[in-house]
Design a protein around this motif. Structure first.
Motif, PDB file in Angstrom:
ATOM      1  N   VAL A  35       0.843  -1.197   0.000  1.00 53.26           N
ATOM      2  CA  VAL A  35       0.000   0.000   0.000  1.00 53.26           C
ATOM      3  C   VAL A  35       0.875   1.242   0.000  1.00 53.26           C
ATOM      4  CG1 VAL A  35      -1.818   1.257   1.193  1.00 53.26           C
ATOM      5  CG2 VAL A  35      -1.832  -1.245   1.215  1.00 53.26           C
ATOM      6  N   THR A  36       1.900   1.242   0.844  1.00 54.43           N
ATOM      7  CA  THR A  36       2.815   2.387   0.924  1.00 54.43           C
ATOM      8  C   THR A  36       3.514   2.623  -0.410  1.00 54.43           C
ATOM      9  OG1 THR A  36       3.183   2.047   3.287  1.00 54.43           O
ATOM     10  CG2 THR A  36       4.853   3.303   2.098  1.00 54.43           C
ATOM     11  N   MET A  37       3.914   1.543  -1.084  1.00 52.49           N
ATOM     12  CA  MET A  37       4.575   1.680  -2.376  1.00 52.49           C
ATOM     13  C   MET A  37       3.655   2.348  -3.396  1.00 52.49           C
ATOM     14  SD  MET A  37       6.058  -1.194  -5.045  1.00 52.49           S
ATOM     15  CE  MET A  37       6.954  -2.092  -3.775  1.00 52.49           C
ATOM     16  N   HIS A  38       2.399   1.920  -3.429  1.00 55.00           N
ATOM     17  CA  HIS A  38       1.479   2.506  -4.388  1.00 55.00           C
ATOM     18  C   HIS A  38       1.259   3.984  -4.093  1.00 55.00           C
ATOM     19  CE1 HIS A  38      -2.340   3.197  -6.590  1.00 55.00           C
ATOM     20  NE2 HIS A  38      -1.793   2.351  -7.445  1.00 55.00           N
ATOM     21  N   ARG A  39       1.119   4.332  -2.845  1.00 53.75           N
ATOM     22  CA  ARG A  39       0.943   5.743  -2.489  1.00 53.75           C
ATOM     23  C   ARG A  39       2.168   6.559  -2.876  1.00 53.75           C
ATOM     24  NH1 ARG A  39      -1.006   6.202   3.569  1.00 53.75           N
ATOM     25  NH2 ARG A  39      -1.541   8.313   2.888  1.00 53.75           N
ATOM     26  N   GLN A  40       3.353   5.981  -2.715  1.00 51.39           N
ATOM     27  CA  GLN A  40       4.587   6.680  -3.047  1.00 51.39           C
ATOM     28  C   GLN A  40       4.681   7.004  -4.531  1.00 51.39           C
ATOM     29  OE1 GLN A  40       8.112   4.494  -1.962  1.00 51.39           O
ATOM     30  NE2 GLN A  40       9.506   5.948  -2.965  1.00 51.39           N
ATOM     31  N   TYR A  41       4.227   6.065  -5.359  1.00 47.96           N
ATOM     32  CA  TYR A  41       4.381   6.242  -6.804  1.00 47.96           C
ATOM     33  C   TYR A  41       3.109   6.750  -7.487  1.00 47.96           C
ATOM     34  CZ  TYR A  41       8.955   4.239  -6.341  1.00 47.96           C
ATOM     35  OH  TYR A  41      10.267   4.035  -5.984  1.00 47.96           O
ATOM     36  N   TYR A  42       2.116   7.103  -6.704  1.00 48.00           N
ATOM     37  CA  TYR A  42       0.931   7.747  -7.274  1.00 48.00           C
ATOM     38  C   TYR A  42       1.254   9.243  -7.396  1.00 48.00           C
ATOM     39  CZ  TYR A  42      -3.974   8.762  -8.215  1.00 48.00           C
ATOM     40  OH  TYR A  42      -5.149   9.163  -8.804  1.00 48.00           O
ATOM     41  N   VAL A  43       1.831   9.602  -8.518  1.00 46.57           N
ATOM     42  CA  VAL A  43       2.269  10.979  -8.783  1.00 46.57           C
ATOM     43  C   VAL A  43       1.381  11.557  -9.874  1.00 46.57           C
ATOM     44  CG1 VAL A  43       4.194  12.443  -9.516  1.00 46.57           C
ATOM     45  CG2 VAL A  43       4.636  10.383  -8.143  1.00 46.57           C
ATOM     46  N   THR A  44       0.868  12.754  -9.668  1.00 48.96           N
ATOM     47  CA  THR A  44      -0.040  13.368 -10.634  1.00 48.96           C
ATOM     48  C   THR A  44       0.705  14.318 -11.575  1.00 48.96           C
ATOM     49  OG1 THR A  44      -0.563  15.310  -9.271  1.00 48.96           O
ATOM     50  CG2 THR A  44      -1.845  13.290  -8.875  1.00 48.96           C
ATOM     51  N   ASP A  45       0.006  14.709 -12.633  1.00 49.35           N
ATOM     52  CA  ASP A  45       0.569  15.656 -13.598  1.00 49.35           C
ATOM     53  C   ASP A  45       1.069  16.934 -12.937  1.00 49.35           C
ATOM     54  OD1 ASP A  45      -0.251  13.888 -15.539  1.00 49.35           O
ATOM     55  OD2 ASP A  45      -2.011  15.040 -16.123  1.00 49.35           O
ATOM     56  N   ALA A  46       0.338  17.400 -11.940  1.00 55.58           N
ATOM     57  CA  ALA A  46       0.618  18.709 -11.348  1.00 55.58           C
ATOM     58  C   ALA A  46       1.867  18.725 -10.472  1.00 55.58           C
ATOM     59  CB  ALA A  46      -0.583  19.164 -10.519  1.00 55.58           C
ATOM     60  N   GLU A  47       2.419  17.570 -10.150  1.00 58.53           N
ATOM     61  CA  GLU A  47       3.507  17.521  -9.168  1.00 58.53           C
ATOM     62  C   GLU A  47       4.889  17.783  -9.752  1.00 58.53           C
ATOM     63  OE1 GLU A  47       3.178  14.412  -6.046  1.00 58.53           O
ATOM     64  OE2 GLU A  47       1.365  13.822  -7.125  1.00 58.53           O
ATOM     65  N   GLY A  48       5.035  17.728 -11.074  1.00 55.94           N
ATOM     66  CA  GLY A  48       6.323  18.037 -11.669  1.00 55.94           C
ATOM     67  C   GLY A  48       7.424  17.054 -11.334  1.00 55.94           C
ATOM     68  N   ARG A  49       7.038  15.802 -11.048  1.00 52.00           N
ATOM     69  CA  ARG A  49       8.010  14.755 -10.742  1.00 52.00           C
ATOM     70  C   ARG A  49       7.841  13.611 -11.743  1.00 52.00           C
ATOM     71  NH1 ARG A  49       7.307  11.986  -5.890  1.00 52.00           N
ATOM     72  NH2 ARG A  49       5.150  12.643  -5.555  1.00 52.00           N
ATOM     73  N   PRO A  50       8.802  12.696 -11.812  1.00 56.05           N
ATOM     74  CA  PRO A  50       8.629  11.529 -12.685  1.00 56.05           C
ATOM     75  C   PRO A  50       7.394  10.725 -12.286  1.00 56.05           C
ATOM     76  CG  PRO A  50      10.919  11.738 -12.013  1.00 56.05           C
ATOM     77  CD  PRO A  50      10.148  12.732 -11.196  1.00 56.05           C
ATOM     78  N   ARG A  51       6.621  10.305 -13.296  1.00 57.90           N
ATOM     79  CA  ARG A  51       5.379   9.568 -13.058  1.00 57.90           C
ATOM     80  C   ARG A  51       5.530   8.156 -13.614  1.00 57.90           C
ATOM     81  NH1 ARG A  51       3.890  13.941 -15.809  1.00 57.90           N
ATOM     82  NH2 ARG A  51       3.048  12.693 -17.524  1.00 57.90           N
ATOM     83  N   ALA A  52       5.755   7.200 -12.744  1.00 61.17           N
ATOM     84  CA  ALA A  52       5.940   5.823 -13.196  1.00 61.17           C
ATOM     85  C   ALA A  52       4.636   5.038 -13.220  1.00 61.17           C
ATOM     86  CB  ALA A  52       6.954   5.117 -12.300  1.00 61.17           C
ATOM     87  N   ALA A  53       3.754   5.300 -12.261  1.00 63.85           N
ATOM     88  CA  ALA A  53       2.606   4.415 -12.055  1.00 63.85           C
ATOM     89  C   ALA A  53       1.313   4.901 -12.683  1.00 63.85           C
ATOM     90  CB  ALA A  53       2.384   4.187 -10.556  1.00 63.85           C
ATOM     91  N   HIS A  54       1.109   6.210 -12.741  1.00 66.24           N
ATOM     92  CA  HIS A  54      -0.173   6.746 -13.206  1.00 66.24           C
ATOM     93  C   HIS A  54       0.039   7.975 -14.073  1.00 66.24           C
ATOM     94  CE1 HIS A  54      -3.025   4.242 -10.965  1.00 66.24           C
ATOM     95  NE2 HIS A  54      -2.100   4.189 -10.025  1.00 66.24           N
ATOM     96  N   MET A  55      -0.980   8.247 -14.900  1.00 73.12           N
ATOM     97  CA  MET A  55      -0.962   9.425 -15.773  1.00 73.12           C
ATOM     98  C   MET A  55       0.274   9.428 -16.664  1.00 73.12           C
ATOM     99  SD  MET A  55      -2.378  12.466 -13.283  1.00 73.12           S
ATOM    100  CE  MET A  55      -3.747  12.186 -12.154  1.00 73.12           C
ATOM    101  N   SER A  56       0.651   8.258 -17.130  1.00 72.32           N
ATOM    102  CA  SER A  56       1.851   8.159 -17.961  1.00 72.32           C
ATOM    103  C   SER A  56       1.834   6.847 -18.743  1.00 72.32           C
ATOM    104  CB  SER A  56       3.112   8.220 -17.089  1.00 72.32           C
ATOM    105  OG  SER A  56       3.257   7.032 -16.347  1.00 72.32           O
ATOM    106  N   PRO A  57       2.683   6.749 -19.786  1.00 70.24           N
ATOM    107  CA  PRO A  57       2.717   5.528 -20.593  1.00 70.24           C
ATOM    108  C   PRO A  57       3.043   4.273 -19.786  1.00 70.24           C
ATOM    109  CG  PRO A  57       3.818   7.319 -21.741  1.00 70.24           C
ATOM    110  CD  PRO A  57       3.535   7.814 -20.358  1.00 70.24           C
ATOM    111  N   SER A  58       3.793   4.407 -18.707  1.00 72.21           N
ATOM    112  CA  SER A  58       4.232   3.227 -17.953  1.00 72.21           C
ATOM    113  C   SER A  58       3.175   2.704 -16.988  1.00 72.21           C
ATOM    114  CB  SER A  58       5.533   3.529 -17.196  1.00 72.21           C
ATOM    115  OG  SER A  58       5.419   4.714 -16.428  1.00 72.21           O
ATOM    116  N   PHE A  59       1.958   3.215 -17.065  1.00 69.82           N
ATOM    117  CA  PHE A  59       0.862   2.712 -16.245  1.00 69.82           C
ATOM    118  C   PHE A  59       0.756   1.188 -16.310  1.00 69.82           C
ATOM    119  CE2 PHE A  59      -3.686   1.365 -16.425  1.00 69.82           C
ATOM    120  CZ  PHE A  59      -4.045   1.613 -15.109  1.00 69.82           C
ATOM    121  N   PHE A  60       0.773   0.627 -17.506  1.00 68.20           N
ATOM    122  CA  PHE A  60       0.611  -0.821 -17.654  1.00 68.20           C
ATOM    123  C   PHE A  60       1.845  -1.605 -17.199  1.00 68.20           C
ATOM    124  CE2 PHE A  60      -2.829   0.505 -20.544  1.00 68.20           C
ATOM    125  CZ  PHE A  60      -3.852  -0.289 -20.055  1.00 68.20           C
ATOM    126  N   PRO A  61       3.047  -1.291 -17.690  1.00 62.70           N
ATOM    127  CA  PRO A  61       4.197  -2.082 -17.230  1.00 62.70           C
ATOM    128  C   PRO A  61       4.490  -1.914 -15.747  1.00 62.70           C
ATOM    129  CG  PRO A  61       4.914  -0.300 -18.682  1.00 62.70           C
ATOM    130  CD  PRO A  61       3.425  -0.378 -18.783  1.00 62.70           C
TER     131      PRO A  61
END
Length: 286
Positions: A35-61
């Protein structure tokens, strides 16, 4: 190689073994690490950080690798267990088998939306959430969100996404109007389209599933196994359409440092999207 089954086809014994393995991960503290890992990598467009898990092409992998790590943890408890998938275009009512008392339990009660049935009900003493959509200690659900009703996606909704021959497209975020990735991930775009598919399911369940701590609800894994299955089906239907972007974006692209190209290692692992395109040597869907 092992199989991931449609949850409706699980035997009573298979359901119990899965539930018992999940509860053991919870007791050990390992579940809350996911759960903590998912919260850590739930980064939105507005945050200006790398987005690995959501709102990005790498959502699936990213989620494929995440599910594999969770599955490995389950199998360390019980080698016979794998993550089933939930086809919400078919099992689309509160009476569906996954919400049964002997599996995931049902909807939350009126008022505080606390789930009172099944093995993950707080009153059973085995499930305390680590922090999700609310500050409560218990699992919550709010099927259909009666205050602002939402339905589950239909087979036609999925078919429209599956028909897009492009994997993803600029601007590579929640505002991408074309591409399979955002059509399935389902971010609503003002004046263009409403929330759909993946995100729509999170909203329909509500409660703990409605935020970055969504793995607090074990249905998360069944939902994302179906996302993974849809990605595999899309790949099969569009064999000439690869992961995009294949290589790092140009210097003048505002998303250059925020999205992961096919050859970029995904955190917190060292594997790239390109290394996660084919699951067939590890598991199959039946």
């Amino acid at each position: 190689m092992y199989s991931r089954k449609d949850q409706r086809n699980l035997t009573r014994t298979e359901k119990k073994r899965l539930v018992d393995a999940i509860l053991e991960l919870k007791r050990s503290g390992r579940y809350d690490e996911f759960v903590t890992m998912h919260r850590q990598y739930y980064v939105t467009d507005a945050e200006g950080r790398p987005r690995a898990a959501h709102m990005s092409p790498s959502f699936f992998p990213w989620h494929r690798r995440y599910l594999l790590e969770f599955e490995e943890a389950l199998q360390a408890v019980d080698p016979t267990v794998s993550i089933p998938y939930w086809d919400w275009t078919r099992d689309n009512t509160p009476a569906a088998s996954l919400w049964a008392e002997d599996f995931l339990g049902g909807n939350g009660r009126s008022g505080d939306r606390q789930v009172m049935t099944g093995p993950f009900a707080y009153r059973q003493g085995n499930w305390r959430v680590s922090g999700g959509a609310t500050d409560g200690r218990f699992l919550t659900r709010n099927f259909g969100r009666p205050s602002a009703p939402v339905d589950l996606p239909t087979a036609a909704d999925v078919d429209r996404a599956m028909g897009d021959p492009v994997y993803d497209a600029a601007p590579w975020n929640s505002l991408s109007t074309t591409g399979f990735r955002n059509r399935i991930e389902g971010w609503g775009i003002s004046g263009t389209r409403r929330v759909a598919n993946h995100n729509q399911v999170h909203l329909w369940i509500g409660g703990s599933m409605a935020g970055a701590g969504s793995p607090d609800d074990p249905v998360f894994w069944l939902h994302h196994a179906y996302m993974d299955l849809l990605w595999a089906r899309w790949q099969s239907a569009h064999p000439r359409s690869g992961y995009q972007p294949g290589s790092r974006l140009p210097d003048d692209d505002p998303q250059r440092d925020h999205v992961f190209a096919g050859d970029a290692p995904l955190p917190p692992w060292d594997e790239t999207p390109s290394q996660l395109l084919d699951h067939t040597g590890v598991y199959e869907y039946v």
